[in-house]
Design a protein around this motif. Structure first.
Motif, PDB file in Angstrom:
ATOM      1  N   VAL A 273      18.406  15.946 -11.447  1.00 34.75           N
ATOM      2  CA  VAL A 273      17.146  15.333 -11.172  1.00 34.75           C
ATOM      3  C   VAL A 273      17.419  13.949 -10.825  1.00 34.75           C
ATOM      4  O   VAL A 273      16.925  13.358 -10.048  1.00 34.75           O
ATOM      5  N   HIS A 274      18.225  13.371 -11.524  1.00 38.64           N
ATOM      6  CA  HIS A 274      18.478  11.704 -11.347  1.00 38.64           C
ATOM      7  C   HIS A 274      18.970  11.495 -10.092  1.00 38.64           C
ATOM      8  O   HIS A 274      18.669  10.452  -9.276  1.00 38.64           O
ATOM      9  N   SER A 275      20.074  12.106  -9.630  1.00 45.53           N
ATOM     10  CA  SER A 275      20.862  11.935  -8.570  1.00 45.53           C
ATOM     11  C   SER A 275      20.029  12.515  -7.297  1.00 45.53           C
ATOM     12  O   SER A 275      19.950  11.802  -6.439  1.00 45.53           O
ATOM     13  N   ALA A 276      18.910  13.313  -7.458  1.00 47.53           N
ATOM     14  CA  ALA A 276      18.321  14.092  -6.426  1.00 47.53           C
ATOM     15  C   ALA A 276      17.187  12.750  -6.092  1.00 47.53           C
ATOM     16  O   ALA A 276      16.681  12.808  -4.979  1.00 47.53           O
ATOM     17  N   LEU A 277      16.950  12.274  -6.830  1.00 48.39           N
ATOM     18  CA  LEU A 277      15.693  11.151  -6.910  1.00 48.39           C
ATOM     19  C   LEU A 277      16.240   9.861  -6.414  1.00 48.39           C
ATOM     20  O   LEU A 277      15.365   8.659  -6.153  1.00 48.39           O
ATOM     21  N   SER A 278      17.392   9.409  -6.421  1.00 50.59           N
ATOM     22  CA  SER A 278      17.780   8.182  -6.174  1.00 50.59           C
ATOM     23  C   SER A 278      17.674   7.646  -5.041  1.00 50.59           C
ATOM     24  O   SER A 278      17.094   6.446  -5.161  1.00 50.59           O
ATOM     25  N   GLY A 279      17.663   8.184  -3.806  1.00 52.74           N
ATOM     26  CA  GLY A 279      17.006   7.644  -2.768  1.00 52.74           C
ATOM     27  C   GLY A 279      15.590   7.301  -2.594  1.00 52.74           C
ATOM     28  O   GLY A 279      15.151   6.425  -2.380  1.00 52.74           O
ATOM     29  N   PHE A 280      14.824   8.357  -3.206  1.00 52.14           N
ATOM     30  CA  PHE A 280      13.252   8.091  -3.398  1.00 52.14           C
ATOM     31  C   PHE A 280      12.962   6.729  -4.111  1.00 52.14           C
ATOM     32  O   PHE A 280      12.103   5.903  -3.908  1.00 52.14           O
ATOM     33  N   LEU A 281      13.718   6.783  -5.522  1.00 50.90           N
ATOM     34  CA  LEU A 281      13.524   5.623  -6.271  1.00 50.90           C
ATOM     35  C   LEU A 281      13.897   4.255  -5.517  1.00 50.90           C
ATOM     36  O   LEU A 281      13.410   3.275  -5.864  1.00 50.90           O
ATOM     37  N   ARG A 282      15.024   4.387  -4.850  1.00 50.33           N
ATOM     38  CA  ARG A 282      15.274   3.005  -4.049  1.00 50.33           C
ATOM     39  C   ARG A 282      14.347   2.565  -3.313  1.00 50.33           C
ATOM     40  O   ARG A 282      14.157   1.431  -3.162  1.00 50.33           O
ATOM     41  N   THR A 283      13.804   3.533  -2.377  1.00 47.44           N
ATOM     42  CA  THR A 283      12.884   3.221  -1.435  1.00 47.44           C
ATOM     43  C   THR A 283      11.624   2.907  -2.175  1.00 47.44           C
ATOM     44  O   THR A 283      10.910   1.646  -1.770  1.00 47.44           O
ATOM     45  N   VAL A 284      11.321   3.283  -3.291  1.00 44.64           N
ATOM     46  CA  VAL A 284       9.909   2.789  -3.882  1.00 44.64           C
ATOM     47  C   VAL A 284      10.243   1.425  -4.368  1.00 44.64           C
ATOM     48  O   VAL A 284       9.490   0.624  -4.494  1.00 44.64           O
TER      49      VAL A 284
ATOM     50  N   ARG B  88       0.895  -1.194   0.041  1.00 44.87           N
ATOM     51  CA  ARG B  88      -0.049  -0.037   0.226  1.00 44.87           C
ATOM     52  C   ARG B  88       0.827   1.018   0.164  1.00 44.87           C
ATOM     53  O   ARG B  88       1.341   1.344   0.978  1.00 44.87           O
ATOM     54  N   ILE B  89       0.952   1.794  -1.032  1.00 41.87           N
ATOM     55  CA  ILE B  89       2.113   2.935  -1.420  1.00 41.87           C
ATOM     56  C   ILE B  89       1.304   4.378  -2.009  1.00 41.87           C
ATOM     57  O   ILE B  89       0.483   4.171  -2.826  1.00 41.87           O
ATOM     58  N   SER B  90       1.676   5.153  -1.338  1.00 44.69           N
ATOM     59  CA  SER B  90       1.440   6.855  -1.878  1.00 44.69           C
ATOM     60  C   SER B  90       2.541   7.343  -2.182  1.00 44.69           C
ATOM     61  O   SER B  90       3.426   7.591  -1.609  1.00 44.69           O
ATOM     62  N   LEU B  91       2.545   7.791  -3.557  1.00 41.36           N
ATOM     63  CA  LEU B  91       3.922   8.205  -4.028  1.00 41.36           C
ATOM     64  C   LEU B  91       3.490   9.727  -4.292  1.00 41.36           C
ATOM     65  O   LEU B  91       2.586  10.209  -4.980  1.00 41.36           O
ATOM     66  N   GLU B  92       4.174  10.735  -3.539  1.00 37.34           N
ATOM     67  CA  GLU B  92       4.072  12.163  -3.463  1.00 37.34           C
ATOM     68  C   GLU B  92       5.299  12.721  -4.311  1.00 37.34           C
ATOM     69  O   GLU B  92       6.477  12.686  -3.834  1.00 37.34           O
ATOM     70  N   LEU B  93       4.947  13.258  -5.365  1.00 34.44           N
ATOM     71  CA  LEU B  93       6.080  13.974  -6.149  1.00 34.44           C
ATOM     72  C   LEU B  93       5.829  15.432  -6.522  1.00 34.44           C
ATOM     73  O   LEU B  93       4.628  15.900  -6.723  1.00 34.44           O
ATOM     74  N   SER B  94       6.979  16.403  -6.534  1.00 38.32           N
ATOM     75  CA  SER B  94       6.852  17.570  -6.893  1.00 38.32           C
ATOM     76  C   SER B  94       7.559  17.753  -8.338  1.00 38.32           C
ATOM     77  O   SER B  94       8.703  17.437  -8.409  1.00 38.32           O
ATOM     78  N   LEU B  95       6.635  17.789  -9.178  1.00 36.54           N
ATOM     79  CA  LEU B  95       7.219  17.956 -10.612  1.00 36.54           C
ATOM     80  C   LEU B  95       8.152  19.167 -10.793  1.00 36.54           C
ATOM     81  O   LEU B  95       8.984  19.280 -11.848  1.00 36.54           O
ATOM     82  N   GLU B  96       8.269  20.224  -9.849  1.00 35.61           N
ATOM     83  CA  GLU B  96       9.111  21.188  -9.895  1.00 35.61           C
ATOM     84  C   GLU B  96      10.639  20.878  -9.780  1.00 35.61           C
ATOM     85  O   GLU B  96      11.424  21.282 -10.320  1.00 35.61           O
ATOM     86  N   ASN B  97      10.724  19.769  -9.096  1.00 41.14           N
ATOM     87  CA  ASN B  97      12.119  19.046  -9.159  1.00 41.14           C
ATOM     88  C   ASN B  97      12.655  18.819 -10.274  1.00 41.14           C
ATOM     89  O   ASN B  97      13.781  18.471 -10.273  1.00 41.14           O
ATOM     90  N   SER B  98      11.733  18.116 -11.311  1.00 37.74           N
ATOM     91  CA  SER B  98      12.207  17.710 -12.489  1.00 37.74           C
ATOM     92  C   SER B  98      13.036  18.947 -13.224  1.00 37.74           C
ATOM     93  O   SER B  98      13.651  18.435 -14.060  1.00 37.74           O
ATOM     94  N   GLN B  99      12.904  20.034 -12.902  1.00 32.45           N
ATOM     95  CA  GLN B  99      13.512  21.218 -13.557  1.00 32.45           C
ATOM     96  C   GLN B  99      15.100  21.443 -13.247  1.00 32.45           C
ATOM     97  O   GLN B  99      15.899  22.005 -13.692  1.00 32.45           O
ATOM     98  N   ARG B 100      15.312  20.553 -11.920  1.00 27.25           N
ATOM     99  CA  ARG B 100      16.918  20.377 -11.503  1.00 27.25           C
ATOM    100  C   ARG B 100      17.459  19.677 -12.406  1.00 27.25           C
ATOM    101  O   ARG B 100      17.448  18.675 -13.067  1.00 27.25           O
ATOM    102  N   PRO B 101      19.023  20.191 -12.662  1.00 23.73           N
ATOM    103  CA  PRO B 101      19.777  19.399 -13.665  1.00 23.73           C
ATOM    104  C   PRO B 101      20.193  18.553 -13.105  1.00 23.73           C
ATOM    105  O   PRO B 101      20.597  17.306 -13.745  1.00 23.73           O
TER     106      PRO B 101
END
Length: 160
Positions: free
Chosen positions: A96-107, A81-94
């Motif tokens: 973005v992939h390294s910033a999301l790595s911990g989040f994606l590993r948790t997913v 049972r998962i709720s993913l909450e994402l800020s699309l503004e973070n995708s504007q960061r250069p």
């Protein structure tokens, strides 16, 4: 009133208690963007998280003791049972992939431990105003998270 020693509670009963207590695991992208240059109105995150483990009950339960960890890791329902909450503004960061790595590993961890259980998935994306130009909308965080879910659910290539 009699005291109950939790060490005497059978594993099966604890697993049921965990399942009851674990309503939703809120996986929120961090840090939530507060960059006012990207939009005129800042949208706060859907869930105000004070302490991350308060909103990740499966991880909390698996952190109590070796016994609880073993029970939690074998209880796929509490991870499904998962709720993913994402800020699309973070995708504007250069970065973005390294910033999301911990989040994606948790997913990925939650998807892996949910095993073959049916997923209850809520995807909440916030933080941009569509201007009519699809080229200006960069939904990398949502797409990366959705890709993980699709990979987890899809057993055969081309199943979607």
């Amino acid at each position: 009133m009699a005291k109950i020693n939790v060490d005497r509670v059978p594993n099966e009963v604890l697993a049921e208690i965990f399942d009851y207590a674990c309503d939703t695991n809120i996986l929120q992208e961090y840090p939530w963007s507060k960059d006012h240059r990207l939009r005129h109105i800042w949208l706060p995150p859907p869930t105000q998280i004070v302490h991350p483990l308060h909103h990740l009950p499966a991880m909390s339960m698996s952190s109590v003791s070796i016994r609880w960890r073993s029970i939690a890791l074998s209880s796929s329902a509490i991870w499904s049972r998962i709720s993913l909450e994402l800020s699309l503004e973070n995708s504007q960061r250069p970065d973005v992939h390294s910033a999301l790595s911990g989040f994606l590993r948790t997913v990925q961890l939650h998807l892996h431990l949910s095993a073959q259980r049916h997923l209850t998935l809520k995807l909440d994306t916030r933080g941009y105003t569509w201007s009519g130009d699809w080229g200006s909308v960069n939904a990398i965080p949502a797409l990366l998270a959705f890709d993980l879910v699709c990979d987890h659910c899809c057993v055969e290539p081309g199943c979607f």
